[in-house]
Design an enzyme around this catalytic site. Structure first.
Site, mmCIF file in Angstrom:
data_model
loop_
_atom_site.group_PDB
_atom_site.id
_atom_site.type_symbol
_atom_site.label_atom_id
_atom_site.label_comp_id
_atom_site.label_asym_id
_atom_site.label_seq_id
_atom_site.Cartn_x
_atom_site.Cartn_y
_atom_site.Cartn_z
ATOM 1 C CD GLU B 130 47.579 78.835 2.493
ATOM 2 O OE1 GLU B 130 48.262 78.189 3.298
ATOM 3 O OE2 GLU B 130 47.844 78.914 1.281
ATOM 4 C CB THR B 183 55.649 81.611 3.179
ATOM 5 O OG1 THR B 183 55.539 80.334 2.554
ATOM 6 C CG2 THR B 183 54.680 82.569 2.526
#
Lengths: 310, 310
Positions: B130, B183
């Site tokens: 991530e 994101t």
């Protein structure tokens, strides 16, 4: 034919419960207020205190009175009540003294009226008592005082939404150091805004605490109780708080914090033996500080305010 | 004797889940990534993509690679892996595409190493993926991608604390409008601080959502999904969001919101028939807007990434 008199016990409660400022609460088996209500045929409220706290007896200024006035607005027929209150919960102690009297009054009145109101409606009425006591209509003590167990006030508006949840077997140790913390003053210390990252950690703990209660995960309960936002702001109001927590954890407490807006401090514990040791540890701190204090040890109460005799 | 090859399915996930920004998530039965891992005797990672997304294959820049590099730091013997990845989850869709590849990689590697690591350790390794994908080590997609079901990331530090919870039967409808929401950009829209009163309402919902899942209270789930903080800030990134929600609720959805940082929108539903109607309602909005979109309907997956063949 309904009886015209009921005797009600209304429990002390712990609001906030660490991380859950303004939303979480639980009911204690002790201490509790005792209220005797008699239904009269004529409108009007007469409040008598059988204790020595010099609380107001004018219904509009009394927490039980204000709650009953809110209830009576929803009653069409001419009804009044005479209420005798014996405070088992010391006002200003931070374990829901005002909520207990307000909750007990509306539960008793509801019984005398054939239980026509739901528990959620009773919470709504009793909040009028909290508004008298603290200037704020809040339900975090009222909800457990009515429903018992562990409660989440999900929303006050547009619709009051209370989630009543079962609690696993837990023992609570409470110390009430006799210092004055006014709810209004404790609220004035709150930050108006919180950093998003801290808010995230707090709501992770709220979710964790709810999960811990519902799955009886004691380790999770202990970890999730931590309050990153409110307790740090209010800690200066309670001398000895940090040391009390340190000794309580050393004595085996799962965790805890300030009860409501203080000054009481609560600790949750796995069993009664631990809870008594934790209470002693809490008491030792205030004994050393020369601050008079009371200790309470008891289970979470599965029921809220209830009629104990008619 | 351990097999030297495994085939892994790694599920899409929905992070945030309305009110639970950065902490809540759930796993979907579909879509999923498929990873074939072969253990090699010599150190090193070789990553091949059998899809058409042109994702990086340099291990340090690939989410699966970065996760495996974190895992291999805890392995003493000389081990390497060849990984073939088939993306069933479109990158950038907001349903945990990077988390699935990272989770699938470490679950597969762990199987090839005799399952020596716990699921919590695998979450920790996969978070390295991530970090490659979004610049932030977060676990809200990784936790459900590993544990399945409904997960709460209570804390990342000082100790990673993931609470894996069972979910009641629920169907999820997801629309992925093919607009780009990075994101990093979605994070840049977040407020740095939130009013305390709004934070309280949000954590009341997080507690309510956890309680709703654990007690299968569908009405509570629907009410508690509402996000007062993050979705209002990100809504401008997703044209049609408000109308999609309106039509989904009209079609019977319990509630929903932006999936992760978007652009996908999810809705939770009581049953499959409703979920299909809700998906159609979601799709109709983007069809009218002329935005190409994919629809997914499926149950919550009780398992996370898992070996499906050896």
């Amino acid at each position: 034919m309904l009886n015209d008199t009921v005797l009600v016990h209304a429990p002390a409660t712990i609001a906030n419960l660490g991380c859950g400022f303004d939303v979480l609460g639980l009911a204690l088996a002790a201490p509790y207020d005792t209220l005797r209500l008699r239904r009269t045929g004529a409108p009007g409220l007469k409040i008598t205190h059988l204790d020595h706290y010099n609380l107001p007896t004018d219904p509009a200024r009394n927490v039980a009175g204000a709650a009953l006035l809110a209830l009576l607005e929803k009653v069409d027929e001419p009804v009044g009540f005479e209420i005798e209150i014996t405070k088992g919960i010391m006002p200003g102690s931070g374990v829901g003294s005002s909520a207990a009297s307000a909750a007990g009054a509306v539960v008793g009145a509801n019984a005398l009226l054939g239980n026509r109101f739901s528990q959620l409606e009773l919470v709504d009425f009793a909040m009028a008592g909290e508004a008298v006591a603290s200037g704020v209509r809040h339900a975090d003590n009222i909800a457990p005082a009515i429903f018992g167990g562990f409660t989440l006030v999900r929303a006050l508006a547009p619709v009051l939404d209370v989630v009543a949840l079962p609690a696993p077997p837990l023992w609570v140790a409470v110390v009430h150091p006799q210092i004055e913390v006014k709810t209004k003053e404790a609220r004035a210390l709150l930050p108006t805004a919180v950093p998003l990252g801290l808010a995230v950690r707090q709501w992770a703990n709220v979710g964790g605490l709810v999960a811990g209660f519902l799955t009886a995960n004691y380790g999770l309960i202990g970890r999730a109780l931590e309050d990153y936002i409110v307790e740090p702001a209010r800690a200066p109001l309670i001398p000895g708080l940090a040391e009390a927590r340190r000794r309580a954890l050393a004595a085996g407490a799962l965790g805890g914090g300030i009860s409501g807006s203080g000054p009481s401090i609560f600790m949750l514990n796995h069993d009664g033996e631990t809870a008594h040791a934790v209470a002693a540890a809490l008491g030792s701190v205030f004994a050393e500080l020369g601050i008079p204090h009371d200790l309470h040890v008891g289970r979470i109460a599965s029921e809220g305010a209830r009629v104990v005799a008619e």
